[in-house]
Design a protein around this motif. Sequence first.
Motif, PDB file in Angstrom:
ATOM      1  N   LYS A 105      71.170  70.758  27.987  1.00 41.25           N
ATOM      2  CA  LYS A 105      70.021  71.672  28.033  1.00 41.25           C
ATOM      3  C   LYS A 105      69.808  72.277  26.655  1.00 41.25           C
ATOM      4  CE  LYS A 105      70.769  75.678  29.920  1.00 41.25           C
ATOM      5  NZ  LYS A 105      71.006  76.785  30.874  1.00 41.25           N
ATOM      6  N   ILE A 106      68.527  72.316  26.207  1.00 43.16           N
ATOM      7  CA  ILE A 106      68.265  73.044  24.960  1.00 43.16           C
ATOM      8  C   ILE A 106      67.295  74.200  25.170  1.00 43.16           C
ATOM      9  CG2 ILE A 106      68.776  71.007  23.547  1.00 43.16           C
ATOM     10  CD1 ILE A 106      65.825  70.834  22.885  1.00 43.16           C
ATOM     11  N   ILE A 123      62.770  73.700  18.829  1.00 47.26           N
ATOM     12  CA  ILE A 123      63.776  72.631  18.891  1.00 47.26           C
ATOM     13  C   ILE A 123      64.697  72.708  17.678  1.00 47.26           C
ATOM     14  CG2 ILE A 123      64.109  70.134  18.743  1.00 47.26           C
ATOM     15  CD1 ILE A 123      61.466  69.874  20.365  1.00 47.26           C
ATOM     16  N   ARG A 124      64.080  72.916  16.493  1.00 47.18           N
ATOM     17  CA  ARG A 124      64.904  72.930  15.276  1.00 47.18           C
ATOM     18  C   ARG A 124      65.825  74.149  15.250  1.00 47.18           C
ATOM     19  NH1 ARG A 124      59.853  71.062  11.390  1.00 47.18           N
ATOM     20  NH2 ARG A 124      60.071  68.818  11.787  1.00 47.18           N
ATOM     21  N   ASN A 125      65.243  75.317  15.404  1.00 49.85           N
ATOM     22  CA  ASN A 125      66.040  76.530  15.185  1.00 49.85           C
ATOM     23  C   ASN A 125      66.994  76.851  16.326  1.00 49.85           C
ATOM     24  OD1 ASN A 125      64.991  76.941  12.700  1.00 49.85           O
ATOM     25  ND2 ASN A 125      63.633  78.626  13.268  1.00 49.85           N
ATOM     26  N   LYS A 126      66.648  76.466  17.517  1.00 52.33           N
ATOM     27  CA  LYS A 126      67.539  76.774  18.643  1.00 52.33           C
ATOM     28  C   LYS A 126      68.219  75.512  19.182  1.00 52.33           C
ATOM     29  CE  LYS A 126      65.929  81.232  19.782  1.00 52.33           C
ATOM     30  NZ  LYS A 126      65.669  82.257  20.799  1.00 52.33           N
ATOM     31  N   GLY A 127      67.404  74.512  19.520  1.00 54.30           N
ATOM     32  CA  GLY A 127      67.985  73.320  20.130  1.00 54.30           C
ATOM     33  C   GLY A 127      68.976  72.606  19.224  1.00 54.30           C
ATOM     34  N   LEU A 128      68.515  72.264  18.028  1.00 57.14           N
ATOM     35  CA  LEU A 128      69.368  71.499  17.125  1.00 57.14           C
ATOM     36  C   LEU A 128      70.535  72.347  16.616  1.00 57.14           C
ATOM     37  CD1 LEU A 128      66.750  69.452  15.055  1.00 57.14           C
ATOM     38  CD2 LEU A 128      67.688  69.005  17.326  1.00 57.14           C
ATOM     39  N   TYR A 191      64.849  68.504  28.320  1.00 60.50           N
ATOM     40  CA  TYR A 191      65.200  69.706  27.549  1.00 60.50           C
ATOM     41  C   TYR A 191      65.763  70.822  28.424  1.00 60.50           C
ATOM     42  CZ  TYR A 191      62.684  67.895  23.452  1.00 60.50           C
ATOM     43  OH  TYR A 191      62.273  67.144  22.378  1.00 60.50           O
ATOM     44  N   ARG A 192      65.378  70.831  29.679  1.00 61.90           N
ATOM     45  CA  ARG A 192      65.837  71.895  30.583  1.00 61.90           C
ATOM     46  C   ARG A 192      67.069  71.480  31.369  1.00 61.90           C
ATOM     47  NH1 ARG A 192      66.135  76.107  31.691  1.00 61.90           N
ATOM     48  NH2 ARG A 192      65.117  76.477  33.680  1.00 61.90           N
ATOM     49  N   ASN A 193      67.426  70.244  31.362  1.00 59.75           N
ATOM     50  CA  ASN A 193      68.353  69.453  32.167  1.00 59.75           C
ATOM     51  C   ASN A 193      67.747  69.230  33.545  1.00 59.75           C
ATOM     52  OD1 ASN A 193      69.481  71.057  34.276  1.00 59.75           O
ATOM     53  ND2 ASN A 193      71.336  71.520  33.134  1.00 59.75           N
ATOM     54  N   PHE A 194      68.194  68.179  34.194  1.00 57.45           N
ATOM     55  CA  PHE A 194      67.461  67.685  35.369  1.00 57.45           C
ATOM     56  C   PHE A 194      67.335  68.729  36.479  1.00 57.45           C
ATOM     57  CE2 PHE A 194      66.890  65.314  39.309  1.00 57.45           C
ATOM     58  CZ  PHE A 194      65.819  64.519  38.972  1.00 57.45           C
TER      59      PHE A 194
ATOM     60  N   TYR B  42      62.314  64.907  16.989  1.00 54.07           N
ATOM     61  CA  TYR B  42      62.254  64.401  18.369  1.00 54.07           C
ATOM     62  C   TYR B  42      63.492  63.560  18.690  1.00 54.07           C
ATOM     63  CZ  TYR B  42      60.760  61.384  22.219  1.00 54.07           C
ATOM     64  OH  TYR B  42      60.699  60.682  23.398  1.00 54.07           O
ATOM     65  N   VAL B  43      63.849  62.649  17.770  1.00 53.31           N
ATOM     66  CA  VAL B  43      65.023  61.788  18.021  1.00 53.31           C
ATOM     67  C   VAL B  43      66.290  62.638  18.112  1.00 53.31           C
ATOM     68  CG1 VAL B  43      66.451  59.921  17.083  1.00 53.31           C
ATOM     69  CG2 VAL B  43      63.963  59.761  16.982  1.00 53.31           C
ATOM     70  N   LEU B  44      66.386  63.645  17.252  1.00 54.14           N
ATOM     71  CA  LEU B  44      67.554  64.530  17.315  1.00 54.14           C
ATOM     72  C   LEU B  44      67.605  65.323  18.619  1.00 54.14           C
ATOM     73  CD1 LEU B  44      67.516  65.961  13.679  1.00 54.14           C
ATOM     74  CD2 LEU B  44      69.332  64.546  14.662  1.00 54.14           C
ATOM     75  N   SER B  45      66.466  65.509  19.244  1.00 52.55           N
ATOM     76  CA  SER B  45      66.414  66.348  20.454  1.00 52.55           C
ATOM     77  C   SER B  45      66.670  65.564  21.730  1.00 52.55           C
ATOM     78  CB  SER B  45      65.057  67.042  20.542  1.00 52.55           C
ATOM     79  OG  SER B  45      64.046  66.139  20.961  1.00 52.55           O
ATOM     80  N   LEU B  46      66.813  64.212  21.626  1.00 49.94           N
ATOM     81  CA  LEU B  46      66.977  63.398  22.841  1.00 49.94           C
ATOM     82  C   LEU B  46      68.372  63.578  23.439  1.00 49.94           C
ATOM     83  CD1 LEU B  46      65.226  60.112  21.719  1.00 49.94           C
ATOM     84  CD2 LEU B  46      64.315  61.909  23.179  1.00 49.94           C
TER      85      LEU B  46
END
Lengths: 378, 46
Positions: A105-106, A123-128, A191-194, B42-46
């Motif tokens: 989950k991101i 996505i960049r600042n939190k997810g990655l 992104y949320r998980n299933f 996007y690829v990094l987020s998969l």
Amino acid sequence: MTYQEKYDRNLATIKAAANHEKVDYVPVVSMGQTWAIAYAGETADTTFTSMEKEFEVYAKHLLDIDFDATSLFGMNRPLPMYDSLGYSAFFFSKDGITIQHQDNKIINEDEIEEYTQNPLKFIRNKGLYRRYPALRQDFPADIEALGNALQLMMAHGAKNQAIPGFLRDNVGVPCICGDLMEPALDRYIGYRNFQNGMSDLRRHPNEVLAALEATYPLVAPTPMPKEDFPWAFFPVVTATYLSRKMFEKFFWPTAKRALEGVIQTGGKVLIAMEGNWNRFYDHLKELPKGSVIAVLESDDMIQAKKDIGDVVALAGGMPVQLLREGTRQENIDYVKHIIDECGREGIMMTQSQGLLSPGDVNVDNLRATVDFIHEYTC
Amino acid sequence: MDGYEKPLETGEKDIEKLFAMLKEQIPVPEEMKDAVLAVFTYVLSL
């Protein structure tokens, strides 16, 4: 016949099947993925040592069994890139062969709106940041890790570019899937998980609809003109879990937009329809004839041919369970019945699922069934 | 670099700034850089 001649013949046949045209024989497509490693007597460790070794290993089953095309070739995920950043969600199981993916989950529940406002920034600042240990290092180790990861992604792209030439010169079998596309709903739920993502559809429907519109640019096809081969690869996980009403509300609007984006720029799309789709068939008929190839997992191929076969080319008819557990004759009888009922145009035969593990199919059954399909439809 | 080391309000790091720095370095035409980095994200987020 040279490999190049065989490739050109197979390519013409598979394209004719997608276009609902007359064919000299019904083509058979391999769904061999990491199973191909076991078939070659290798492991992931001995396979992914170089591009040349990877190609040699994945080619072996295509050289030994008389497939006309393959759905994928080689590892379709840039695993070295993920490894370089310390990410282990993609991994090989204990057998050293079967690729697996750990759900993660991101986006947290209270962050859906923040994600929607600016997905790339979120996505960049939190997810990655949360996902990749290498990006949490001090400067300049973090930027060096990011730059190295970009190079590894581009190397993966270069490998993919080399596949068609390798297959034409050394195997004679085309790979039918090109660029990966995802439905916006599948990406959001990823992104949320299933479990969380599916719950959002009932608990936060308006927020999800806004998030899907925000996600669409990430998964939308480019507006550039496209070739009619290979086909865009559109795997769908979520739809089979949706009611018709939810499909029409959450899935189809952005999915149809993406599909039409490919079709209107000259491309075709292979939709890998996980589970059962028969309650959505009428929507597939909204797309132009010959623009979509549907890979069936659980759907009845004969019924699908009657319901949508005039518009959508169908791929299926070889249940993995039967290939694994049935007898040779049971498999031959099964595909004969499919071909007798569906006819020879607008279909290709393939396994009902991607082959991942060493024991997914009985190889003798697979070989005998492929040979029978050719002999019977020639 | 200015402001790069400063944490975000959340206490997390400004990874967007890393992407901005990477954009200066990648060997593709200027007009393609944002698209390449969007695909990379996007690829990094998969």
